[in-house]
Design an enzyme around this catalytic site. Structure first.
Site, short mmCIF file in Angstrom:
data_model
loop_
_atom_site.label_atom_id
_atom_site.label_comp_id
_atom_site.label_asym_id
_atom_site.label_seq_id
_atom_site.Cartn_x
_atom_site.Cartn_y
_atom_site.Cartn_z
N GLY A 45 -27.77 164.12 -68.10
CA GLY A 45 -28.54 164.95 -67.99
C GLY A 45 -29.93 165.77 -67.43
O GLY A 45 -30.29 166.66 -68.44
N ALA A 46 -31.06 165.00 -67.17
CA ALA A 46 -32.36 165.45 -67.93
C ALA A 46 -32.51 167.19 -67.28
O ALA A 46 -32.90 167.76 -68.62
CB ALA A 46 -33.40 165.22 -66.99
N GLN A 195 -21.26 155.64 -67.20
CA GLN A 195 -21.83 157.32 -65.75
C GLN A 195 -21.33 157.54 -64.55
O GLN A 195 -20.77 158.61 -64.15
CB GLN A 195 -22.99 158.16 -66.61
CG GLN A 195 -23.50 158.07 -68.20
CD GLN A 195 -23.96 157.00 -68.44
OE1 GLN A 195 -23.72 156.20 -68.71
NE2 GLN A 195 -24.74 157.65 -69.79
N ASP A 236 -35.77 160.95 -66.15
CA ASP A 236 -35.75 161.47 -67.01
C ASP A 236 -37.07 161.72 -67.66
O ASP A 236 -37.21 162.52 -68.39
CB ASP A 236 -34.65 160.63 -68.34
CG ASP A 236 -33.09 160.53 -68.17
OD1 ASP A 236 -32.67 161.50 -68.57
OD2 ASP A 236 -32.59 159.99 -67.38
N ASN A 246 -35.49 156.10 -66.91
CA ASN A 246 -33.90 155.97 -65.71
C ASN A 246 -32.72 155.43 -66.68
O ASN A 246 -33.24 154.78 -67.31
CB ASN A 246 -34.09 156.67 -64.94
CG ASN A 246 -32.43 157.09 -64.31
OD1 ASN A 246 -32.51 158.61 -64.39
ND2 ASN A 246 -32.03 156.39 -63.12
#
Length: 347
Positions: A45-46, A195, A236, A246
């Protein structure tokens, strides 16, 4: 359940590769272990990656105590470069590293390394704490998009596991749910690493938010049958024109949403915007190993030796995006103008 926790010189990460079957924490006392965790998606996760990288630099700096300031800067820059290479697409990683290095860039040659390490730790903690506040602000702005009970679809995981707090897209969903404006969530499984199935479904179930899991190739049929009225995802990296990178599969969902007249929303903090690139064509797309596609749960599901293409991300053109939710408010087309204003706020 926190994904990134700093305490007493140790970075503790919730290992996301074993969820939801097992809850396992990784205690990282050196920056190399953090880099490995980022590369392996044990932390992902960014925003969470950015925070983890910031603390990794603190750990790296502690190993350099006692060096001259010149050697200290050089060695820390080497550490930063290796961290940059762990995940090439998520711009929060680079943003956090650059922010950490800026702390020492102007220091005099006689600066004390012990004092510098303390400053770096303060900055990493600030990055982490700010993410919590940013999540809350995004959630409040994004929840205003939902004025009546709505079923939403989301892709990948943009929740607490992907950030330091309540999440980006899932933060919006959580706030709108609390206000009575979310009926339920459709979660794409998100192949190849699942995810959506492993993380998003688990997170929402922890909160008691109704969630229905579907395979990625069911999204179009779900929309066709009016089972969702909106889509919201994280990001992202976002280019100056509003193109959004993304998790792979996001572009397909956006195309389907456009076809069915369903609004497609993106939730991302200002740290996810890349103000140095004009469009999504300039975003580097990470490609990962073939075994992520050819195996599932350690079991081979494809012919041995088959050729594999495994991009981790795709780019959704700004023309397919209804709005971008940030901590500063909601951006709408024309995105170039809106993002220019955001850049001025950042400055």
């Amino acid at each position: 359940m926190r994904s990134v926790v700093w305490s007493n010189g140790c970075l503790t990460l919730l290992n996301q590769t074993v969820l939801p079957v097992k809850i396992e924490y990784l205690e990282c006392y050196d920056w190399q272990r953090v880099a490995e965790a980022i590369r392996r998606l044990e932390v992902r996760g960014a925003p969470a990656i950015g925070a983890a990288a910031a603390f990794a630099l603190v750990l790296g700096a502690r190993k350099l105590a006692g060096l001259s300031i010149t050697e200290f800067k050089y060695k820390l820059a080497e550490t930063a470069e290796i961290l940059r290479q762990t995940r090439p697409t998520a711009v929060n990683l680079f943003w956090a590293i650059d922010r950490m290095l800026s702390v020492i860039s102007q220091l005099p040659e006689n600066a004390d390394t012990g004092a510098i390490i303390a400053l770096l730790e303060q900055e990493a903690i600030a990055i982490s704490d700010e993410d919590k506040a940013v999540n809350e602000k995004m959630a409040s702005h994004g929840a205003s998009l939902f004025t009546k009970p709505t079923s939403v679809l989301t892709h990948c995981n943009a929740g607490a596991l992907a950030t330091v707090a309540i999440g980006t897209a899932l933060g919006v969903i959580r706030k709108a749910w609390a206000q009575g404006n979310i009926k339920g969530v459709i979660a794409d499984e998100t192949r190849p690493l699942l995810q959506g199935a492993r993380l998003t479904a688990w997170e929402l179930m922890q909160d008691g938010i109704p969630v229905t899991l579907i395979t990625d190739n069911m999204a179009g049929w779900v929309m066709k049958n009016n089972m969702v009225q909106a889509v919201i995802v994280g990001a992202d990296r976002i280019a100056l024109n509003g193109d959004v990178a993304n998790k792979i599969g996001t572009y397909s969902v956006a195309v389907l949403a456009k076809e069915h007249g369903i609004p497609f929303y993106v939730a991302a903090p200002i740290s996810t915007f890349d103000f140095t690139i004009n469009s999504g064509a300039d975003i580097p797309i990470e490609e990962r190993c073939a075994t992520e596609v050819t195996s599932l749960g350690g079991n081979c599901i494809a012919p041995e030796g088959v050729q594999v293409f495994n991009p981790a991300f795709d780019v959704t053109p700004h023309t397919l995006i209804s709005a971008i939710v940030t901590e500063y408010g909601i951006l709408r087309a024309p995105y170039q103008e809106a993002i220019d204003q955001l850049y001025k706020i950042r400055k």
